[in-house]
Motif scaffolding. Structure first.
Motif, PDB file in Angstrom:
ATOM      1  N   ASP A   1       0.867  -1.177   0.000  1.00  0.00           N
ATOM      2  CA  ASP A   1       0.000   0.000   0.000  1.00  0.00           C
ATOM      3  C   ASP A   1       0.904   1.227   0.000  1.00  0.00           C
ATOM      4  OD1 ASP A   1      -2.243   1.587   0.147  1.00  0.00           O
ATOM      5  OD2 ASP A   1      -2.378   1.462   2.327  1.00  0.00           O
ATOM      6  N   ALA A   2       0.967   1.919  -1.124  1.00  0.00           N
ATOM      7  CA  ALA A   2       1.915   3.020  -1.290  1.00  0.00           C
ATOM      8  C   ALA A   2       1.294   4.371  -0.959  1.00  0.00           C
ATOM      9  CB  ALA A   2       2.425   3.038  -2.726  1.00  0.00           C
ATOM     10  N   PRO A   3       2.134   5.325  -0.528  1.00  0.00           N
ATOM     11  CA  PRO A   3       1.637   6.680  -0.300  1.00  0.00           C
ATOM     12  C   PRO A   3       1.302   7.354  -1.635  1.00  0.00           C
ATOM     13  CG  PRO A   3       3.997   6.567   0.101  1.00  0.00           C
ATOM     14  CD  PRO A   3       3.534   5.183  -0.169  1.00  0.00           C
ATOM     15  N   THR A   4       0.593   8.476  -1.567  1.00  0.00           N
ATOM     16  CA  THR A   4       0.207   9.223  -2.758  1.00  0.00           C
ATOM     17  C   THR A   4       1.430   9.536  -3.606  1.00  0.00           C
ATOM     18  OG1 THR A   4      -1.604  10.221  -1.526  1.00  0.00           O
ATOM     19  CG2 THR A   4      -0.945  11.323  -3.570  1.00  0.00           C
ATOM     20  N   GLY A   5       1.294   9.258  -4.900  1.00  0.00           N
ATOM     21  CA  GLY A   5       2.383   9.509  -5.834  1.00  0.00           C
ATOM     22  C   GLY A   5       3.195   8.271  -6.171  1.00  0.00           C
ATOM     23  N   TYR A   6       3.023   7.210  -5.405  1.00  0.00           N
ATOM     24  CA  TYR A   6       3.815   5.997  -5.609  1.00  0.00           C
ATOM     25  C   TYR A   6       2.935   4.770  -5.897  1.00  0.00           C
ATOM     26  CZ  TYR A   6       7.546   8.793  -3.589  1.00  0.00           C
ATOM     27  OH  TYR A   6       8.458   9.777  -3.332  1.00  0.00           O
ATOM     28  N   GLU A   7       1.643   4.998  -6.113  1.00  0.00           N
ATOM     29  CA  GLU A   7       0.697   3.893  -6.270  1.00  0.00           C
ATOM     30  C   GLU A   7       1.038   2.971  -7.438  1.00  0.00           C
ATOM     31  OE1 GLU A   7      -0.145   7.120  -6.373  1.00  0.00           O
ATOM     32  OE2 GLU A   7      -1.675   7.526  -4.878  1.00  0.00           O
TER      33      GLU A   7
ATOM     34  N   THR B   1       3.804   1.846  -8.390  1.00  0.00           N
ATOM     35  CA  THR B   1       4.996   1.017  -8.213  1.00  0.00           C
ATOM     36  C   THR B   1       4.802  -0.153  -7.251  1.00  0.00           C
ATOM     37  OG1 THR B   1       5.817   2.441  -6.451  1.00  0.00           O
ATOM     38  CG2 THR B   1       6.526   2.970  -8.693  1.00  0.00           C
ATOM     39  N   THR B   2       3.604  -0.316  -6.698  1.00  0.00           N
ATOM     40  CA  THR B   2       3.398  -1.397  -5.730  1.00  0.00           C
ATOM     41  C   THR B   2       3.279  -2.739  -6.421  1.00  0.00           C
ATOM     42  OG1 THR B   2       1.020  -1.046  -5.741  1.00  0.00           O
ATOM     43  CG2 THR B   2       2.270   0.049  -4.002  1.00  0.00           C
ATOM     44  N   PRO B   3       3.662  -3.809  -5.777  1.00  0.00           N
ATOM     45  CA  PRO B   3       4.416  -3.843  -4.527  1.00  0.00           C
ATOM     46  C   PRO B   3       5.890  -3.545  -4.784  1.00  0.00           C
ATOM     47  CG  PRO B   3       4.079  -6.071  -5.306  1.00  0.00           C
ATOM     48  CD  PRO B   3       3.372  -5.158  -6.282  1.00  0.00           C
ATOM     49  N   TYR B   4       6.547  -2.982  -3.780  1.00  0.00           N
ATOM     50  CA  TYR B   4       7.981  -2.712  -3.886  1.00  0.00           C
ATOM     51  C   TYR B   4       8.656  -2.976  -2.550  1.00  0.00           C
ATOM     52  CZ  TYR B   4       6.800   1.860  -1.852  1.00  0.00           C
ATOM     53  OH  TYR B   4       6.328   2.865  -1.038  1.00  0.00           O
ATOM     54  N   ALA B   5       9.944  -3.277  -2.629  1.00  0.00           N
ATOM     55  CA  ALA B   5      10.717  -3.588  -1.426  1.00  0.00           C
ATOM     56  C   ALA B   5      11.482  -2.363  -0.953  1.00  0.00           C
ATOM     57  CB  ALA B   5      11.687  -4.726  -1.707  1.00  0.00           C
ATOM     58  N   VAL B   6      11.482  -2.147   0.343  1.00  0.00           N
ATOM     59  CA  VAL B   6      12.255  -1.085   0.988  1.00  0.00           C
ATOM     60  C   VAL B   6      13.180  -1.767   1.983  1.00  0.00           C
ATOM     61  CG1 VAL B   6      12.152   0.951   2.469  1.00  0.00           C
ATOM     62  CG2 VAL B   6      10.406   0.602   0.723  1.00  0.00           C
ATOM     63  N   ALA B   7      14.436  -1.316   2.016  1.00  0.00           N
ATOM     64  CA  ALA B   7      15.410  -1.985   2.878  1.00  0.00           C
ATOM     65  C   ALA B   7      16.220  -0.991   3.705  1.00  0.00           C
ATOM     66  CB  ALA B   7      16.368  -2.818   2.028  1.00  0.00           C
ATOM     67  N   LEU B   8      16.710  -1.499   4.828  1.00  0.00           N
ATOM     68  CA  LEU B   8      17.771  -0.826   5.559  1.00  0.00           C
ATOM     69  C   LEU B   8      19.050  -1.423   4.986  1.00  0.00           C
ATOM     70  CD1 LEU B   8      16.455  -1.015   9.229  1.00  0.00           C
ATOM     71  CD2 LEU B   8      16.556   0.988   7.750  1.00  0.00           C
ATOM     72  N   VAL B   9      19.873  -0.565   4.387  1.00  0.00           N
ATOM     73  CA  VAL B   9      21.112  -1.019   3.759  1.00  0.00           C
ATOM     74  C   VAL B   9      22.279  -0.547   4.610  1.00  0.00           C
ATOM     75  CG1 VAL B   9      22.588  -0.857   1.711  1.00  0.00           C
ATOM     76  CG2 VAL B   9      20.096  -0.978   1.451  1.00  0.00           C
ATOM     77  N   LYS B  10      23.079  -1.483   5.084  1.00  0.00           N
ATOM     78  CA  LYS B  10      24.290  -1.140   5.840  1.00  0.00           C
ATOM     79  C   LYS B  10      25.404  -0.954   4.819  1.00  0.00           C
ATOM     80  CE  LYS B  10      27.206  -2.488   9.725  1.00  0.00           C
ATOM     81  NZ  LYS B  10      27.394  -1.152  10.191  1.00  0.00           N
TER      82      LYS B  10
ATOM     83  N   THR C   1      21.133   5.218  -9.456  1.00  0.00           N
ATOM     84  CA  THR C   1      20.257   6.387  -9.528  1.00  0.00           C
ATOM     85  C   THR C   1      19.043   6.015 -10.360  1.00  0.00           C
ATOM     86  OG1 THR C   1      22.150   7.872  -9.366  1.00  0.00           O
ATOM     87  CG2 THR C   1      20.104   8.812 -10.207  1.00  0.00           C
ATOM     88  N   ARG C   2      17.864   6.254  -9.816  1.00  0.00           N
ATOM     89  CA  ARG C   2      16.615   5.915 -10.486  1.00  0.00           C
ATOM     90  C   ARG C   2      15.579   7.004 -10.209  1.00  0.00           C
ATOM     91  NH1 ARG C   2      19.412   2.463 -12.499  1.00  0.00           N
ATOM     92  NH2 ARG C   2      19.016   0.228 -12.586  1.00  0.00           N
ATOM     93  N   LYS C   3      14.524   7.008 -11.011  1.00  0.00           N
ATOM     94  CA  LYS C   3      13.428   7.953 -10.792  1.00  0.00           C
ATOM     95  C   LYS C   3      12.694   7.564  -9.517  1.00  0.00           C
ATOM     96  CE  LYS C   3       9.495   7.984 -13.144  1.00  0.00           C
ATOM     97  NZ  LYS C   3       8.517   8.137 -14.239  1.00  0.00           N
ATOM     98  N   LEU C   4      12.505   8.540  -8.628  1.00  0.00           N
ATOM     99  CA  LEU C   4      11.767   8.308  -7.397  1.00  0.00           C
ATOM    100  C   LEU C   4      10.287   8.584  -7.603  1.00  0.00           C
ATOM    101  CD1 LEU C   4      14.107   9.967  -4.735  1.00  0.00           C
ATOM    102  CD2 LEU C   4      13.946   7.555  -5.354  1.00  0.00           C
ATOM    103  N   ARG C   5      10.005   9.718  -8.235  1.00  0.00           N
ATOM    104  CA  ARG C   5       8.613  10.083  -8.486  1.00  0.00           C
ATOM    105  C   ARG C   5       8.551  11.180  -9.533  1.00  0.00           C
ATOM    106  NH1 ARG C   5       6.993  14.725  -5.864  1.00  0.00           N
ATOM    107  NH2 ARG C   5       8.439  15.503  -4.333  1.00  0.00           N
ATOM    108  N   GLU C   6       7.324  11.522  -9.871  1.00  0.00           N
ATOM    109  CA  GLU C   6       7.063  12.524 -10.896  1.00  0.00           C
ATOM    110  C   GLU C   6       6.064  13.514 -10.326  1.00  0.00           C
ATOM    111  OE1 GLU C   6       5.037  11.934 -15.186  1.00  0.00           O
ATOM    112  OE2 GLU C   6       6.359  10.351 -14.509  1.00  0.00           O
TER     113      GLU C   6
END
Length: 135
Positions: A62-68, A70-79, A108-113
């Motif tokens: 469930d994505a926030p406004t502006g990212y709908e 792209t779901t589903p997508y993975a978010v990570a904590l990267v060390k 580098t990738r597009k985050l949003r528009e």
């Protein structure tokens, strides 16, 4: 206000530039005026390698406004190899499953528009699995 903010953050978002404390040599991301390790001034730029491993992750359905779109997508904590932990979206996974400890690299990738008349595209860092080099 949106355009100046993105311009100000371009080194962080496009090149993963943070700071190194000249006193204790702690690597800081995002940049800070004061080192959280020793409490002294930290203003020396430091370019991170962009290499790291997945510390933890989740899949967003469930994505926030502006990212709908792209779901589903993975978010990570990267060390990062240099120490700091950053939060970032994972990309270029294909059929590969995400695992804790998986080596990743920054891209580098597009985050949003921006959907209004300006049509501004916002780019930034994401992480992908490390590509296998020539054997």
């Amino acid at each position: 206000m949106e355009i100046p903010r993105h311009w100000r953050l371009r080194k962080q978002r496009y090149a993963l530039v943070g700071e190194e404390c000249p006193h204790c040599h702690a690597k800081l991301f995002p940049p800070r005026d004061v080192c959280p390790e020793c409490g002294k001034e930290a203003k020396e730029s430091y370019a991170f390698s962009g290499k790291g491993t997945i510390y933890s992750f989740t899949v967003m359905h469930d994505a926030p406004t502006g990212y709908e779109t792209t779901t589903p997508y993975a978010v990570a904590l990267v060390k990062l190899d240099e120490g700091p932990v950053v939060t970032a979206q994972l990309t270029d996974l294909g059929e590969q499953s995400v695992e804790i400890g998986m080596p990743v690299e920054m891209v580098t990738r597009k985050l949003r528009e921006d959907g209004n008349q300006r049509g501004m595209l916002v780019y930034g860092y994401k992480f992908r699995p490390v590509l296998a080099g020539p054997q």
